[in-house]
Write an enzyme that holds these catalytic residues in place. Structure first.
Site, PDB file in Angstrom:
ATOM      1  NE  ARG A   1       9.173  49.974  23.708  1.00  0.00           N
ATOM      2  CZ  ARG A   1       9.874  50.427  22.685  1.00  0.00           C
ATOM      3  NH1 ARG A   1      11.093  49.969  22.467  1.00  0.00           N
ATOM      4  NH2 ARG A   1       9.391  51.325  21.879  1.00  0.00           N
TER       5      ARG A   1
ATOM      6  CB  CYS B   1       4.669  51.269  21.862  1.00  0.00           C
ATOM      7  SG  CYS B   1       5.926  49.984  21.777  1.00  0.00           S
TER       8      CYS B   1
END
Length: 266
Positions: free
Chosen positions: A223, A227
């Site tokens: 994750r 980003c």
């Protein structure tokens, strides 16, 4: 109607326009929440949880050993509560580790498996994702309690804070560009304010999560990696200090929030 009158009418209409926009966003958020509730029943992450439990107990590797003596911070073999108290400092490794890195460490020291494949969802790393899901599921509903007692844990929090607000790349972005204020969004995707307790805790405990859009299960490092990709930053290596520090920053900010993982995302 003259120029001044048109301007006055436009100014008078602006509050109604913004009110309608806010109302539409609120309805969109409700619809998204309803969608999440619908797909949460029968979360495919449950399959990864089951696979992770089997891997935890399976004797394998050059040392023909299981991971049942792996110390995730609460004692050898203790799984329940471990997820919500990581990342943390481990004296045997003399460093702060998150869940994925600690599992990799246990695979190497207990089983003799050196996780060299750093590509997401391939080789041994695919097993780490399943193991992380198993460990996370055991702490579902428990409050986040990422420790800050050791100097290295405190240093990692401050490092994570610096990384969170650090602006760079071709767009001059930082994590804070999207995640340091309330009511921000990209299209219909709400952006949690990670400087606040409740949203930070919910974001921190939302991973591992099964992503319906690409049929993949993402742990926290993936994750964060995504980003950074959106910020056009260089891809971090698996287990990099930057990714772990950002996890520490979120986890400490989210202290006391009940864990959601493993979750399901659109």
């Amino acid at each position: 109607m003259n120029k001044h009158n048109k301007t006055a009418v436009l100014l008078a209409a602006l509050p109604l326009m913004f009110s309608s926009l806010a109302s539409a966003q609120t309805q969109a958020e409700k619809d998204i929440d309803k969608y999440r509730e619908m797909i949460a029943d029968g979360n495919p992450a449950d399959l990864w949880d089951a696979k992770g439990e089997a891997l935890w107990k399976k004797k394998t590797g050059p040392k023909n050993a299981s991971l049942e003596q792996c110390d995730l911070g609460l004692g050898p073999g203790v799984v329940k509560g471990a997820y919500v108290s990581l990342p943390r400092y481990f004296a045997d490794a003399n460093k702060v580790m998150d869940l994925e890195v600690r599992l990799s460490y246990c695979m190497k020291t207990l089983q003799g498996i050196d996780v060299k494949d750093q590509d997401y969802n391939k080789g041994d790393h695919k097993n780490i994702i399943a193991l992380a899901t198993y460990v996370a599921a055991a702490s579902q509903g428990m409050p986040v309690n990422v420790p800050q007692s050791h100097p290295e844990e405190k240093r990692m929090y401050e490092t994570g804070k610096i990384a969170f607000f650090y602006r760079a790349g071709p767009y001059d972005f930082s994590c804070a560009t999207c995640h340091n204020a309330d009511d921000k969004r990209i299209r219909l995707q709400g952006l949690p304010n990670l400087t606040k307790n409740e949203p930070a805790g919910r974001a921190f405990t939302s991973w591992p999560a099964y992503r319906v859009s690409n049929a993949q299960l993402w742990p926290m490092q993936k994750r964060i990696d995504d980003c950074l990709r959106l910020q056009r930053f260089p891809a971090p290596k698996f287990g990099s200090e930057a990714t772990i520090a950002l996890s520490v920053y979120m986890g400490v900010n989210g202290k006391g929030v009940k864990s959601l993982a493993p979750a399901i995302k659109r």
